[in-house]
Design an enzyme around this catalytic site. Structure first.
Site, PDB file in Angstrom:
ATOM      1  CG  HIS A 156      -1.765  -1.155   1.408  1.00 18.48           C
ATOM      2  ND1 HIS A 156      -2.146  -1.632   2.634  1.00 18.48           N
ATOM      3  CD2 HIS A 156      -2.345  -1.979   0.500  1.00 18.48           C
ATOM      4  CE1 HIS A 156      -2.922  -2.687   2.483  1.00 18.48           C
ATOM      5  NE2 HIS A 156      -3.054  -2.925   1.197  1.00 18.48           N
ATOM      6  CE  LYS A 181       2.052   3.549   5.731  1.00 10.07           C
ATOM      7  NZ  LYS A 181       2.482   4.164   4.492  1.00 10.07           N
ATOM      8  CE1 TYR A 190      -0.946   1.910   9.704  1.00 13.70           C
ATOM      9  CE2 TYR A 190      -1.116  -0.142  10.920  1.00 13.70           C
ATOM     10  CZ  TYR A 190      -1.617   0.754   9.998  1.00 13.70           C
ATOM     11  OH  TYR A 190      -2.801   0.470   9.369  1.00 13.70           O
ATOM     12  CG  ASP A 226      -4.159  -5.951   0.033  1.00 19.33           C
ATOM     13  OD1 ASP A 226      -4.264  -4.770  -0.347  1.00 19.33           O
ATOM     14  OD2 ASP A 226      -3.897  -6.258   1.207  1.00 19.33           O
TER      15      ASP A 226
END
Length: 193
Positions: free
Chosen positions: A66, A75, A135, A177
């Site tokens: 992604h 991140k 995250y 996905d």
């Protein structure tokens, strides 16, 4: 001496960092700082994180690859339960490592964190029976701003199975996905825009 150890040579891909916090053990258990702004600034991470996310997944779940299109995010990722293979792919067109990937095993045992700057696609594969993944990100989630690249794109050649803990038949993907584009198509679309 700093409270964190940082590895910045992630196969020569500029910007990626593996962070290992100092851990204090005693008879009660352990204590560690998972984020401390001054310590992170010393190693070149001075971003302002605005949102924390957490997900739980079972063995074989692969989330990714992604990226955000108009609202890219830095991140800082870690695993608090279980074990994952975490992967970042360099999508910065001006980078000498454009199209290169780096993977690191993150687990509750090794307590490593992985910093992924803007300009990367990101994904992870759960190697343990269950995993909880946390995250921090530097921009808010924008639901119509997500892009992706197919997890098993041949040109990228990501070695998802190098740990020998899981095989391709075990992979569990979301419908989204399963439908991401190839890296070649991603590059062609970038040239047109």
């Amino acid at each position: 001496m700093g409270k964190i150890k940082v590895t910045q040579d992630c196969n020569g891909i500029r910007g990626l960092k593996i962070i290992e916090p100092e851990i204090f053990f005693d008879e009660r258990g352990y204590f560690m700082e998972t984020y401390q702004a001054e310590e992170f600034k010393k190693v070149g991470i001075s971003d302002t994180f605005v949102q924390d996310n957490q997900s739980a997944s079972k063995r074989g779940v692969l989330r990714g690859l992604h990226f955000q299109i108009r609202y890219p995010q830095d991140k800082l990722v870690r695993v608090i339960r279980g074990e994952v293979l975490d992967v970042a792919v360099d999508l910065r067109e001006d980078s000498e490592t454009f199209g290169s990937w780096f993977g690191v095993v993150l687990s509750e045992e090794n307590r490593k964190q992985f910093f992924i700057p803007k300009g990367f696609a990101h994904g992870f594969l759960v190697l343990s029976e269950q995993a909880e993944f946390c995250y921090k990100v530097t921009d808010f989630y924008h639901p119509n701003d997500e892009g992706g690249i197919l997890w098993n794109d041949r040109e990228l050649g990501i070695d998802w199975f190098g740990t020998k803990k899981i095989s391709e038949k075990d992979i569990i993907l979301s419908e989204k996905d399963k439908r991401w584009e190839s890296f070649q198509l991603y590059k062609e679309q970038r040239k047109r825009s």
